[in-house]
Scaffold this active site. Structure first.
Site, PDB file in Angstrom:
ATOM      1  N   ALA A  31      -1.616 -28.753   6.875  1.00  0.00           N
ATOM      2  CA  ALA A  31      -1.235 -29.532   5.688  1.00  0.00           C
ATOM      3  C   ALA A  31      -2.421 -30.425   5.307  1.00  0.00           C
ATOM      4  O   ALA A  31      -2.286 -31.636   5.137  1.00  0.00           O
ATOM      5  CB  ALA A  31       0.037 -30.343   5.921  1.00  0.00           C
ATOM      6  N   LEU A  32      -3.566 -29.786   5.188  1.00  0.00           N
ATOM      7  CA  LEU A  32      -4.824 -30.518   5.055  1.00  0.00           C
ATOM      8  C   LEU A  32      -4.915 -31.268   3.731  1.00  0.00           C
ATOM      9  O   LEU A  32      -4.460 -30.784   2.696  1.00  0.00           O
ATOM     10  CB  LEU A  32      -6.014 -29.554   5.191  1.00  0.00           C
ATOM     11  CG  LEU A  32      -6.094 -28.773   6.504  1.00  0.00           C
ATOM     12  CD1 LEU A  32      -7.391 -27.945   6.554  1.00  0.00           C
ATOM     13  CD2 LEU A  32      -6.010 -29.689   7.715  1.00  0.00           C
ATOM     14  N   HIS A  36      -8.516 -35.053   6.089  1.00  0.00           N
ATOM     15  CA  HIS A  36      -9.070 -33.979   6.919  1.00  0.00           C
ATOM     16  C   HIS A  36     -10.412 -33.505   6.353  1.00  0.00           C
ATOM     17  O   HIS A  36     -11.352 -33.231   7.115  1.00  0.00           O
ATOM     18  CB  HIS A  36      -8.110 -32.793   6.976  1.00  0.00           C
ATOM     19  CG  HIS A  36      -6.739 -33.106   7.497  1.00  0.00           C
ATOM     20  ND1 HIS A  36      -5.626 -33.152   6.694  1.00  0.00           N
ATOM     21  CD2 HIS A  36      -6.294 -33.397   8.745  1.00  0.00           C
ATOM     22  CE1 HIS A  36      -4.560 -33.431   7.427  1.00  0.00           C
ATOM     23  NE2 HIS A  36      -4.934 -33.595   8.678  1.00  0.00           N
ATOM     24  N   GLN A  60       3.647 -32.704  21.405  1.00  0.00           N
ATOM     25  CA  GLN A  60       3.474 -34.096  20.982  1.00  0.00           C
ATOM     26  C   GLN A  60       4.608 -34.583  20.100  1.00  0.00           C
ATOM     27  O   GLN A  60       4.585 -35.717  19.618  1.00  0.00           O
ATOM     28  CB  GLN A  60       2.111 -34.291  20.308  1.00  0.00           C
ATOM     29  CG  GLN A  60       1.962 -33.660  18.941  1.00  0.00           C
ATOM     30  CD  GLN A  60       0.525 -33.720  18.456  1.00  0.00           C
ATOM     31  OE1 GLN A  60      -0.353 -33.064  18.995  1.00  0.00           O
ATOM     32  NE2 GLN A  60       0.267 -34.523  17.440  1.00  0.00           N
ATOM     33  N   GLN A 147      -9.806 -42.529  12.206  1.00  0.00           N
ATOM     34  CA  GLN A 147      -9.381 -43.875  12.636  1.00  0.00           C
ATOM     35  C   GLN A 147      -7.914 -44.109  12.287  1.00  0.00           C
ATOM     36  O   GLN A 147      -7.245 -44.956  12.863  1.00  0.00           O
ATOM     37  CB  GLN A 147     -10.295 -44.922  11.984  1.00  0.00           C
ATOM     38  CG  GLN A 147      -9.901 -46.365  12.195  1.00  0.00           C
ATOM     39  CD  GLN A 147      -9.899 -46.765  13.667  1.00  0.00           C
ATOM     40  OE1 GLN A 147     -10.641 -46.219  14.475  1.00  0.00           O
ATOM     41  NE2 GLN A 147      -9.040 -47.715  14.007  1.00  0.00           N
ATOM     42  N   ASP A 149      -5.402 -42.606  13.175  1.00  0.00           N
ATOM     43  CA  ASP A 149      -4.602 -42.567  14.401  1.00  0.00           C
ATOM     44  C   ASP A 149      -5.342 -43.359  15.478  1.00  0.00           C
ATOM     45  O   ASP A 149      -5.947 -42.800  16.393  1.00  0.00           O
ATOM     46  CB  ASP A 149      -4.379 -41.120  14.825  1.00  0.00           C
ATOM     47  CG  ASP A 149      -3.566 -40.361  13.791  1.00  0.00           C
ATOM     48  OD1 ASP A 149      -2.339 -40.346  13.898  1.00  0.00           O
ATOM     49  OD2 ASP A 149      -4.171 -39.815  12.838  1.00  0.00           O
ATOM     50  N   SER A 184      -1.702 -38.970   4.424  1.00  0.00           N
ATOM     51  CA  SER A 184      -1.036 -38.384   5.592  1.00  0.00           C
ATOM     52  C   SER A 184      -0.276 -37.141   5.145  1.00  0.00           C
ATOM     53  O   SER A 184       0.280 -37.109   4.045  1.00  0.00           O
ATOM     54  CB  SER A 184      -0.046 -39.388   6.184  1.00  0.00           C
ATOM     55  OG  SER A 184       0.834 -38.720   7.082  1.00  0.00           O
TER      56      SER A 184
END
Ligand code: AMP
Length: 278
Positions: A31-32, A36, A60, A147, A149, A184
């Site tokens: 889902a770039l 990204h 995760q 950054q 995350d 995001s």
């Protein structure tokens, strides 16, 4: 070029290294978006060969989280990766990354229980495990992370140091929408009304930074940020000021190397963002 197996990725990497080329790896869950893309461009600048990985990593995600509905847009992702100059996309199946009977995991103890690790048990163990596998298979000289995350960055730096993995961990700045909302893949879950509200996360981070600069006590600032967002309809995981390096709690008068971090749910969407103070 799309690589599907670890063996294919390893052979690709060996061929590049034999030819004297450096490899930059950009791990993603697909889902770039422009965030990204900025990592791919940074890798493109410093590495001879760029590999983008697209893998929605089940380990995760918690049992009640969005693994099944996480956006999967493979064709568009490949087009974006190609457009930004990636040489290969590595897109394995779950079985390829977790062979039958897999019981080996990587965990940065202590660190992985902080912040997101506390609200998402097992999350960083899943992240550290899959990134370790990717770095080893791709024989990456450098790996690029956002950054955005911040806790993930702290965990992965610790992991690469502790396991003596030779890959350099490179961290790139957060890419934001015009109003400040951090890009995001999960933003597409937001309704138009929620999207309008979401900018308050970044605004609150800026207020936290300004209040700390004026000398207000950290706990008071954290509490005020949480109350403000809760009044606006967010459900808070945390609003915190921490040491950027390891997410530990700073001393009362500490000012250097701090980061403000927020994780909050708006409806069913979990949003995270952070702001480095320097
Ligand atoms: P994800 O696909 O969400 O797992 O993210 C893959 C990588 O892209 C991670 O290193 C993220 O930190 C990074 N990333 C995601 N969003 C952004 C953003 N808005 N700005 C910079 N990097 C980002």
């Amino acid at each position: 070029m799309v690589l599907r197996t670890v063996l294919d990725l390893r052979q690709f990497a060996r061929t590049q290294h034999t030819a004297g080329k450096t490899i930059g790896l950009v791990p993603t869950m697909g889902a770039l978006h422009e965030g990204h893309a900025s990592l791919i461009r940074a890798a493109r600048q410093r590495c001879d060969v760029v590999v983008v990985t697209i893998f929605v990593n089940p380990t995760q995600f918690g049992p009640q989280e969005d693994f099944a509905r996480y956006p999967r847009t493979f064709e568009a992702d490949c087009a974006l990766a190609r457009r930004e100059g990636a040489d290969a996309v590595f897109a394995p199946t779950v079985e390829e990354m977790y062979p039958a009977g897999a019981t080996t995991f990587v965990e940065a103890e202590g660190l992985s229980g902080r912040l997101d690790g506390a609200s998402r048990p097992g999350h960083f163990r899943g992240v550290a495990t899959v990134v370790t596998k990717l770095l080893i298979a791709a024989e990456a000289d450098r790996a690029y992370f956002g950054q955005k995350d911040a806790a993930q960055v702290a965990v992965l730096r610790r992991m690469a140091t502790d396991l003596r993995i030779g890959t350099e961990i490179v961290v790139c700045p957060i890419v934001r929408e015009a109003d400040g909302l951090a890009l995001s893949s999960r933003n597409q879950y937001l309704s138009p009304a929620e999207r309008a509200e979401a900018v308050q996360i970044y605004q609150t981070l800026q207020q936290m930074r300004d209040l700390i600069a004026k000398g207000h006590a950290r706990r008071v600032v954290e509490q005020a940020a949480a109350s403000k967002l809760e009044r606006a309809g967010f459900v808070l995981d945390y609003a915190a000021i921490r040491r950027a390096e390891d997410l530990s709690e700073p001393a009362d008068n500490e000012q250097e190397g701090l980061v403000a971090l927020i994780a909050a749910r708006l409806g069913s969407t979990r949003l995270i963002d952070n702001l480095l103070f320097d």
